[in-house]
Design a protein around this motif. Sequence first.
Motif, PDB file in Angstrom:
ATOM      1  N   TRP A  15       0.823  -1.208   0.000  1.00  0.00           N
ATOM      2  CA  TRP A  15       0.000   0.000   0.000  1.00  0.00           C
ATOM      3  C   TRP A  15       0.856   1.256   0.000  1.00  0.00           C
ATOM      4  O   TRP A  15       0.603   2.189  -0.761  1.00  0.00           O
ATOM      5  CB  TRP A  15      -0.926  -0.012   1.206  1.00  0.00           C
ATOM      6  N   ILE A 134      -6.278   0.912  -4.947  1.00  0.00           N
ATOM      7  CA  ILE A 134      -5.438   0.345  -3.888  1.00  0.00           C
ATOM      8  C   ILE A 134      -5.041   1.434  -2.893  1.00  0.00           C
ATOM      9  O   ILE A 134      -5.048   1.220  -1.673  1.00  0.00           O
ATOM     10  CB  ILE A 134      -4.188  -0.326  -4.493  1.00  0.00           C
ATOM     11  N   SER A 135      -4.717   2.614  -3.415  1.00  0.00           N
ATOM     12  CA  SER A 135      -4.324   3.732  -2.564  1.00  0.00           C
ATOM     13  C   SER A 135      -5.463   4.138  -1.627  1.00  0.00           C
ATOM     14  O   SER A 135      -5.305   4.199  -0.401  1.00  0.00           O
ATOM     15  CB  SER A 135      -3.902   4.926  -3.439  1.00  0.00           C
ATOM     16  N   GLY A 138      -6.836   0.986   0.596  1.00  0.00           N
ATOM     17  CA  GLY A 138      -5.990   0.654   1.741  1.00  0.00           C
ATOM     18  C   GLY A 138      -6.206   1.618   2.895  1.00  0.00           C
ATOM     19  O   GLY A 138      -6.285   1.213   4.065  1.00  0.00           O
TER      20      GLY A 138
END
Length: 287
Positions: A15, A134-135, A138
């Motif tokens: 992450w 994902i950024s 997370g």
Amino acid sequence: MALIPGILPPSRETWEWTCLLFSWFPVITAFQWVLDWYPQGKTSTEWRFNIPGKWGWFTMESVGFITLLYIMFTLPHELGLATLPWGNWTMAGCFVIHYIYRAVLSPLFLNPSMAPMNPFIWLMAFAFQLFNAISLGGWLAGYGPTSDADWAGRYLWMEVGLVIWAWGLLGNMFHDDDLREIRRAADRKQRAEAEKTGKGLEGVEKVYMVPKNGLFGWVLYAHYFCEWVEWAGFWMVGGLACTPARTFLVNEIATMLPRALQGKRWYEKKFGKEKLGGRKAVIPGLV
């Protein structure tokens, strides 16, 4: 269950690296400032390997909200979190609502037509969505706030941010539909003429006019501007500590601003500067 151990859902190391790499995305978009080559939409070019516009847009944009939802439902379990704060789910909901509209409803049900796109554009957009999901995912699923106490004292800013986000989304929808109406009107005209003359339909994939309603009276890319307003409100909901939301906004501007400037040059070439009546590209009165 982990789809790709350590990556989906992401480990903290994955992450952090994703957030770092995604923050450098504006460097990748630098070519847009010096080249008018952008084979998508009104500036698309014919090529045998082009991807159909509707399905290309659907597949490259949907990966974002699908990945984010996957992370939201799997990462907390891996981190031993029983629940996530309501603020986390509120931001996730805003993200999903936007992309249900942009990635599913718009291309597959609302847009009369969409020009084909180059596979390179599809790949870049797919990567953007994946890195962004994902950024943000997370941060929302365990590496950011993990209790309601983390949101305490920020409720007023969150409410204001949600109002700004909602108005930005509605503005984006309004101006998108104004662009759609150009092609819907062209399609109605073609069908009426076809009934009279018996000729076939020419199609409306390459029908363009200068939009005039709403903020289009001041800028040519009002839908871009409204989307920036939307994600600025989204960042306000998350707060200054929500670095992924800030990165998302910055990266959107980094890729859409040069695109709008390219588009303005395209409009000037096709319709003439006089026809545009002094309109800016994307920010009323400025750019």
